[in-house]
Design an enzyme around this catalytic site. Structure first.
Site, PDB file in Angstrom:
ATOM      1  N   GLU A  38      10.076-108.725 -17.574  1.00  0.00           N
ATOM      2  CA  GLU A  38      10.571-110.042 -17.201  1.00  0.00           C
ATOM      3  C   GLU A  38      10.555-110.887 -18.459  1.00  0.00           C
ATOM      4  O   GLU A  38       9.572-110.866 -19.225  1.00  0.00           O
ATOM      5  CB  GLU A  38       9.714-110.668 -16.104  1.00  0.00           C
ATOM      6  CG  GLU A  38       9.751-109.924 -14.776  1.00  0.00           C
ATOM      7  CD  GLU A  38      11.141-109.866 -14.166  1.00  0.00           C
ATOM      8  OE1 GLU A  38      11.893-110.847 -14.314  1.00  0.00           O
ATOM      9  OE2 GLU A  38      11.468-108.842 -13.549  1.00  0.00           O
ATOM     10  N   HIS A 183      11.727-109.730  -8.627  1.00  0.00           N
ATOM     11  CA  HIS A 183      11.818-110.071 -10.048  1.00  0.00           C
ATOM     12  C   HIS A 183      10.422-110.219 -10.663  1.00  0.00           C
ATOM     13  O   HIS A 183      10.181-111.106 -11.487  1.00  0.00           O
ATOM     14  CB  HIS A 183      12.654-111.329 -10.251  1.00  0.00           C
ATOM     15  CG  HIS A 183      14.104-111.142  -9.920  1.00  0.00           C
ATOM     16  ND1 HIS A 183      15.001-110.520 -10.767  1.00  0.00           N
ATOM     17  CD2 HIS A 183      14.807-111.457  -8.806  1.00  0.00           C
ATOM     18  CE1 HIS A 183      16.189-110.479 -10.197  1.00  0.00           C
ATOM     19  NE2 HIS A 183      16.094-111.029  -9.011  1.00  0.00           N
TER      20      HIS A 183
END
Length: 293
Positions: A38, A183
């Site tokens: 990320e 995510h």
């Protein structure tokens, strides 16, 4: 992991050689590490990507079981590049990473889990691998090296196609009813593995019954898809095509009422995975219809 719309070209799979005399290296090379990053997203010229989180799972390719996992938040060199608030409920904010270790503090663990294994992930060849190399170069260290690479974006584009709509991980997960993409690195790599399992199963079934399941049956407008209704998993056709109620009055005791055979044969066609476009099947059904009139 970023999920831009993929280009039409299929990304090649990278293979590197290893020393076959090293038993421990051979054992590591037989394992696949799914990993994901990320990062910040640059919103103006001159900005760079900062790694905010790393997550990985090591998988045995013969049994598809998770052997080990590792994840960590990472404090970027420039905290101002991280948003104060996240648009996602469990997203990464400036406050979350402010107390996290810097990349140099977790570089040993990241190197250890990646180096000498097969790398796997979604769009890793164009994004995650580049970010890993940049992060190691920034601290003056050599980056880990894979013995092979499986980019599920390229593999699935070529083998599975765009039947889900597009090749984003979130879209593929929704297509198979696997939930929403979070995510977050460790959640996303596990979802990536599940998506690959589902795609592989579909492709296996299609190759097992090519005369029935081959072609463009999955593009049919009447394809059976999964949806949820009142917590119960149902098929769209199951929920929309209800059988008519049967009258309690007198009915003729005949094998097939007029008009009923057409409905029956239509159900048979649906059960055969939309094979009604197959000429051979249509001929059989028409012939049986004529015999039973």
């Amino acid at each position: 992991m970023q999920n831009p719309e993929p280009k039409e070209q299929i990304l090649p799979t990278l293979y590197l050689e290893m020393d076959s005399s090293d038993d421990s290296s051979q054992e590591r090379a037989a394992e696949i590490v799914f990993f994901d990053l990320e990062t910040t997203v640059p919103n103006r010229a001159g900005q760079r990507f900062w790694v905010l989180e790393f997550g990985a799972i090591v998988v045995c390719p013969r049994k598809l079981v998770e052997l080990e996992s590792y994840s960590t938040l990472i404090r970027p060199g420039d905290l101002s590049a991280v948003a104060l608030r996240s648009g996602r409920s469990d997203g990464i904010t400036r406050e979350v990473v402010a107390g996290a270790p810097g990349f140099e503090e977790v570089a040993d663990q990241i190197f250890s889990i990646l180096n000498g294994r097969v790398w796997a992930g979604h769009n890793i060849q164009r994004f995650d691998c580049v970010r890993i190399k940049e992060a190691f170069a920034e601290i003056g260290r050599a980056a880990p090296v894979p013995v092979g690479m499986i980019d599920s974006l390229g593999v699935l584009t070529e083998k599975f196609g765009r039947r889900a709509g597009n090749m984003k991980m979130a879209t593929l997960a929704t297509y198979f009813g696997l939930g929403q993409q979070k995510h977050r690195s460790l959640d996303d790599v596990r979802m990536n593995l599940e998506v690959l399992k589902h795609c592989a199963t579909v492709l296996f079934l299609e190759s097992s019954l090519p005369s029935v399941l081959s072609g463009k049956w999955h593009d049919s407008t009447t394809i059976t898809t999964r949806s949820r209704s009142n917590g119960k998993l149902m098929c769209r056709e199951e929920s929309s095509r209800k059988s008519p109620t049967t009258s309690l009055g007198y009915q003729r005791a005949v094998p097939y009422a007029r008009g009923g055979l057409g409905k029956m044969t239509e159900r048979v066609k649906n059960l055969l995975c939309k094979a009604r476009e197959k000429p051979a099947l249509n001929n059989i059904l028409k012939h049986s219809h004529s015999l039973l009139r």
